[in-house]
Scaffold this motif. Structure first.
Motif: not given
Length: 318
Positions: A16, A19, A91, A290
């Motif tokens: 995360i 991202a 991703m 995400t």
């Protein structure tokens, strides 16, 4: 068990964080007003068709995983496969080293649904081969149909480029033939596998090629908003740019795609078209992926907590 959970939680937080870091890297060169003005300069019809092509590409990518699961003789609901595929690849496309980065997310999901590490590895390998077959097939077609643009970058005679394209197309043909005649199991370290049968190998080649056709179509719609450009010029530009990305493993192909496209089709490669392509094919899927990743983890944890509570309650009644 606790150490495994700690490792996965750490990887989730890192993913995360990465991202959002990638989002920052993509957007730091442009202000929101600049991006909005660049997108406004593109006619709605071109933007709409570019979005459709990008969506069709990601739909094709779910087909990679679906065929991979079928090749194992396993069965999973398509909604689960599509979820795992989209989150993993939205991703992986941006992180770089897509096979490894998207593979870790695939393992996260498929292992929850009963697949072993070996089976997940085979799905990752199947998807990687599908990417290669699709890129090789479209590259061969592009070199035959549009040798002039490729010869500029490759510094070679157009006729030699066309011959190279014909030779490249022998690779997917050879793969299809091997799927018919090479039926014994192959062993790689501790894992054994066999080539998919022709009924899977042909769709594998077709859907792999179709994926890159749609990505090229997305790029073409945006480039053609600023200049008169043939579809196969866009195909050639993207295939060569994507090949460069795979060789360099630059996260999201930042700078590599733009530089290669600008070199091959300088008249059409406006900054507006290239920024729009990055937003539509990379940035928006990254935001969606995400978000789905976070929501999926929250739902999974809630269900796990409920199952644990139910199990504890059942034990108490006994």
């Amino acid at each position: 068990m606790k150490s495994k959970r700690l490792i996965w939680n750490s990887l989730l937080v890192a993913a995360i964080f990465l991202a959002f870091l990638l989002l920052y890297r993509m957007l730091q060169h442009y202000s929101f007003d600049e991006i909005r003005s660049l997108l406004r300069a593109i006619p709605f019809r071109h933007l709409f068709l570019a979005f459709l092509c990008a969506a069709a590409s990601y739909l094709c990518l779910t087909g990679f995983d679906t065929l991979g699961v079928i090749s194992l003789g396993r069965s999973l609901p398509y909604r689960r496969i599509a979820f795992a595929s989209f989150v993993s690849l939205s991703m992986g496309h941006n992180i770089g080293f897509a096979g490894l980065s998207s593979g870790s997310f695939r393992y996260r999901y498929y292992s929850r649904w009963g697949l072993s590490m070996e089976e997940v590895a085979k799905i990752i390998l199947f998807c990687g081969v599908t990417v290669g077959l699709g890129l090789i097939t479209l590259a061969g077609i592009a070199l035959i149909v549009d040798p002039a643009d490729a010869s500029v970058l490759l510094q070679s005679d157009a006729e030699n480029v066309r011959v190279a394209g014909a030779l490249i197309l022998l690779l997917p043909v050879a793969y299809a033939l091997l799927s018919v005649f090479l039926r014994q199991r192959l062993t790689l370290w501790r894992w054994s596998f066999e080539l998919p049968r022709l009924c899977l190998a042909l769709p594998q080649i077709m859907i792999g090629t179709l994926n890159f056709v749609f990505v090229s179509g997305c790029l073409h719609q945006l480039l053609s908003a600023f200049a008169d450009i043939a579809f196969f010029q866009s195909v050639t530009a993207f295939v060569l740019a994507n090949t460069a990305v795979l060789m360099t493993h630059v996260p999201g192909g930042l700078g590599v795609i733009e530089t290669t496209v600008a070199y091959i089709v300088p008249n059409a490669a406006s900054i507006g078209a290239l920024v729009a392509f990055r937003c539509i094919y990379f940035l928006i899927p990254l935001l969606l992926g995400t978000t789905l990743l976070i929501i999926g983890e929250l739902v999974f944890r809630r269900r796990s907590a409920r199952a644990k509570s139910s199990a504890e309650a059942a034990n108490k009644t006994m």
